[in-house]
Design an enzyme around this catalytic site. Sequence first.
Site, PDB file in Angstrom:
ATOM      1  N   GLU A  85       0.839  -1.378  -0.007  1.00  0.00           N
ATOM      2  CA  GLU A  85      -0.065   0.109   0.102  1.00  0.00           C
ATOM      3  C   GLU A  85       0.843   1.308   0.072  1.00  0.00           C
ATOM      4  O   GLU A  85       0.329   2.244  -0.161  1.00  0.00           O
ATOM      5  CB  GLU A  85      -1.083   0.038   1.230  1.00  0.00           C
ATOM      6  CG  GLU A  85      -2.011  -1.053   1.164  1.00  0.00           C
ATOM      7  CD  GLU A  85      -2.727  -1.035   2.252  1.00  0.00           C
ATOM      8  OE1 GLU A  85      -2.591  -0.713   3.415  1.00  0.00           O
ATOM      9  OE2 GLU A  85      -4.101  -1.676   2.174  1.00  0.00           O
ATOM     10  N   GLU A 116       7.727 -21.722   7.353  1.00  0.00           N
ATOM     11  CA  GLU A 116       8.153 -20.827   8.364  1.00  0.00           C
ATOM     12  C   GLU A 116       9.046 -21.662   9.305  1.00  0.00           C
ATOM     13  O   GLU A 116      10.078 -20.808  10.034  1.00  0.00           O
ATOM     14  CB  GLU A 116       6.935 -20.525   9.201  1.00  0.00           C
ATOM     15  CG  GLU A 116       6.463 -21.393   9.871  1.00  0.00           C
ATOM     16  CD  GLU A 116       5.267 -20.976  11.030  1.00  0.00           C
ATOM     17  OE1 GLU A 116       5.262 -21.080  12.247  1.00  0.00           O
ATOM     18  OE2 GLU A 116       4.364 -20.366  10.534  1.00  0.00           O
TER      19      GLU A 116
END
Length: 301
Positions: A85, A116
């Site tokens: 953004e 992960e």
Amino acid sequence: MSVSPGVSPTEERNPHTVYIDQLPTLDMLRLINAEDRKVAPAVAAVLPEVAAAVELAVAALRSGRRMHYFGAGTSGRMAVLDAAELHPTFGVGYERVVAHIAGGLSALHTAAEGAEDDVELGAAAAADLGPGDVAVGATASGTTPYVAGALRAARAAGASTVLVSANPAAPLADLADVHIAVDTGPEAITGSTRMKAGTAQKLVLNALSTAVMVRLGRTYSNLMTDMVASNSKLRDRQVRMLAQATGLPVPACTAALAEAGGDSKVALVALLAQAPVAEARRALEQTDGVVHAALVELRGR
């Protein structure tokens, strides 16, 4: 509530929600909301650490370096969202603030839980970092191996390191120059860090990146001056921003924006200083794009 040794607070059982599965829907939602209300105060308690991270990032971006986010699961998704953004909101190149999520972009919509645990994958994601860059690792538990690999590689390369966690005793804190530990406590649903810990990650990353952009002069007052106007709604917002900042009528702002070639910051400086567009552009170039500094420059001539 006491925390078991070596266990993140986010993995503890929440005594306030033990009977959540027996409640009417509205009462259940009130209980979740009561837990959510604890997040903002927990973030407020670590604002000094957020400010320290802002200073690191401002220094990096001002010197032409980059900020990189690293995370897995919910934390990684929040990081990708925040980085994505910044270009449309503040006109920052996508290459300046980069987000890495364990498992790659497909992990945004499909869980890649095994990724992960891969320390080497994290190290490989950070292989491009160098002196002057900033690495921000996001992990609710403060233990994620992918983030550990990224922070360790970043530090070895000479980059500054930041850890954002929900665990004040995060084992990975030793790899960070700044540890932003938001103590959100046990989740409403035990271990579901998409809830309070995820909300805290979003609040911290939003505040961090927004403060960095303001410090870099990507706003004038609380108005976006560098947004990328890629559609009619955003072009209308550019004109509205100019009108709000200058108090001038919309037609005058529209004309100034057109004369500035669609560059709202140039148009803003030209209108506020009552200066030709070429002079406004030159003043901004000489002051690193900071509107207040450009106005001082023009008024001093």
